[in-house]
Design a protein around this motif. Structure first.
Motif, short mmCIF file in Angstrom:
data_model
loop_
_atom_site.label_atom_id
_atom_site.label_comp_id
_atom_site.label_asym_id
_atom_site.label_seq_id
_atom_site.Cartn_x
_atom_site.Cartn_y
_atom_site.Cartn_z
N PHE A 105 0.45 -5.42 -3.10
CA PHE A 105 1.81 -4.91 -2.96
C PHE A 105 2.48 -5.46 -1.70
CE2 PHE A 105 -0.26 -1.52 -5.48
CZ PHE A 105 0.58 -1.53 -6.58
N LEU A 106 1.68 -5.71 -0.66
CA LEU A 106 2.25 -6.25 0.57
C LEU A 106 2.75 -7.66 0.38
CD1 LEU A 106 -0.38 -4.96 3.17
CD2 LEU A 106 1.83 -3.96 2.61
N HIS A 107 2.11 -8.41 -0.51
CA HIS A 107 2.48 -9.81 -0.72
C HIS A 107 3.40 -10.01 -1.92
CE1 HIS A 107 -0.26 -11.03 2.39
NE2 HIS A 107 -1.28 -10.45 1.78
N LEU A 130 -9.70 0.67 0.13
CA LEU A 130 -8.34 1.14 -0.12
C LEU A 130 -7.31 0.12 0.34
CD1 LEU A 130 -8.29 4.96 0.76
CD2 LEU A 130 -7.88 3.91 -1.46
N ILE A 131 -7.55 -0.47 1.51
CA ILE A 131 -6.63 -1.50 2.02
C ILE A 131 -6.59 -2.69 1.07
CG2 ILE A 131 -6.28 -3.17 3.88
CD1 ILE A 131 -7.43 -1.04 5.78
N ASP A 132 -7.76 -3.10 0.57
CA ASP A 132 -7.82 -4.24 -0.36
C ASP A 132 -7.02 -3.97 -1.63
OD1 ASP A 132 -9.42 -5.62 1.41
OD2 ASP A 132 -11.30 -5.12 0.40
N LEU A 133 -7.02 -2.71 -2.07
CA LEU A 133 -6.29 -2.37 -3.28
C LEU A 133 -4.78 -2.45 -3.08
CD1 LEU A 133 -8.37 0.68 -4.60
CD2 LEU A 133 -8.22 -1.58 -5.63
N PHE A 134 -4.31 -2.21 -1.85
CA PHE A 134 -2.87 -2.21 -1.59
C PHE A 134 -2.34 -3.56 -1.12
CE2 PHE A 134 -3.57 2.42 -1.27
CZ PHE A 134 -2.55 2.85 -2.13
N ILE A 172 -6.82 13.01 -0.18
CA ILE A 172 -7.09 12.82 -1.60
C ILE A 172 -7.50 11.39 -1.88
CG2 ILE A 172 -6.03 12.80 -3.89
CD1 ILE A 172 -4.30 15.17 -2.95
N ALA A 173 -6.76 10.43 -1.31
CA ALA A 173 -7.08 9.01 -1.53
C ALA A 173 -8.44 8.66 -0.97
CB ALA A 173 -6.00 8.14 -0.91
N MET A 174 -8.75 9.17 0.22
CA MET A 174 -10.03 8.84 0.85
C MET A 174 -11.20 9.44 0.08
SD MET A 174 -11.48 7.13 3.14
CE MET A 174 -10.08 6.68 4.17
#
Length: 331
Positions: A229-231, A222-226, A47-49
């Protein structure tokens, strides 16, 4: 067409292109797998992809045309078979590939008679045409057709509106979506006592990038959007010893409602239900479970009583205090 045998590794997550083909210059197709996934993960990723493929990938379009010889969008020019509106619609269909950032200028300058196609567009080095044979206009007489173009790289789509019009130039509907369609499907299988899944992703592009490039860019976006949250710094809301408790005054009207103004205020607050306030769904559900339905019900609760509710947190008290103060003064 390329077909590869599907092999699934049970040791680590792997992806593979199992089918790819070029149906035309304007239609590419690719089919990919990702496996092995735990039960439920394939649908989450699929769904996300799909959303990222259709909405997060940038494309390049002609967004504006300008010519001194064009009196208005629906005019015709002697010696040109198409109307200006038809030429603008043909320019909308031109497919471009670029690593452009922002906007740049291009142009068409052709002398008739003859056909005008995409190969007649003079482009900057950072932009390329996907299909040079795309038709633009037919010059039936020995006249000059000169059009200045604006090219932009963006995402999504943009529909021309009245405020987009400028003197002597005309906006063009822009569809910055290189992925025409994307689907995902799931194959479940048993690996011993564990159920695992294979995610299949199908991608159709307009030729301005390959399905593999689209998959790579969507994943990166998608990675850039998350990443934020990692930081993000973890905030501890489980305060010990009530050191930073926010005092929530007990807004009670009992014993103070003798005056008509107070009676009016009580009636007003009693008629305001909590679903009319800007409460989060979680806080709203906590209050409803505790039979708190109106702002007056809420005003008669102390901080200690609110904190005894299940799933209620100290930061919720801060938010409710702000709402109560606003509603109290406005009632």
């Amino acid at each position: 067409m390329v077909h590869e045998k599907v092999t699934v590794s049970t040791r680590k997550l792997q992806w593979k292109c199992v089918e790819s083909r070029v149906d035309s210059k304007r239609l590419y197709y690719g089919r990919f797998i990702l496996a092995p996934l735990m039960k439920g993960q394939a649908d989450t990723l699929g769904i996300a992809m799909r959303r990222a493929l259709l909405g997060e990938i940038e494309g390049t379009c002609i967004t504006r045309a300008k010519s001194d010889k064009i009196p208005h969008e629906y005019s015709t020019i002697a010696g040109i078979q198409e109307s200006i509106h038809e030429i603008l619609m043909n320019l909308k269909e031109i497919l471009l590939r670029s690593n452009l950032y922002g906007t740049c200028d291009a142009s068409i300058c052709v002398k008739g008679p003859g056909y005008v196609t995409a190969q007649d567009i003079i482009l900057p080095p950072s932009v390329a045409i996907v299909d040079n044979t795309q038709y633009i206009a037919n010059l039936t007489e020995p006249i000059n057709l000169c059009i200045e173009l604006e090219i932009e790289r963006n995402r999504g789509y943009r529909i021309k509106t009245r405020k987009n019009f400028q003197d002597g130039s005309y906006p063009i509907d822009a569809v910055f979506m290189p992925v025409r369609n994307a689907n995902h499907s799931i194959h479940s299988y048993a690996n011993g006592n564990e159920k695992q899944e294979i995610l299949f992703i199908e991608i159709w592009t307009n030729g301005s990038l390959t399905p593999k490039e689209a998959l790579h860019e969507a994943s990166r976006n998608l990675i850039d959007l998350f990443i934020p949250f990692l930081h993000a710094e973890e905030e501890n809301f489980h305060l010990e010893n009530n050191e930073h408790k926010v005092p929530l005054p007990l807004f009670t009207f009992h014993g103070k409602l003798a005056k008509p103004k107070k009676n009016k205020k009580e009636i007003a607050l009693k008629s305001i239900f909590i679903d009319q306030s800007e409460l989060s769904p979680r806080v709203y559900n906590c209050l409803k479970r505790s039979n708190i339905h109106t702002l007056l019900d809420l005003l008669n609760k102390s901080q200690e009583e609110l904190m005894t509710m299940k799933h209620f947190r100290i930061e919720d008290v801060k938010h409710i205090l702000d709402i109560l103060q606003i509603e109290k003064h406005s009632a």
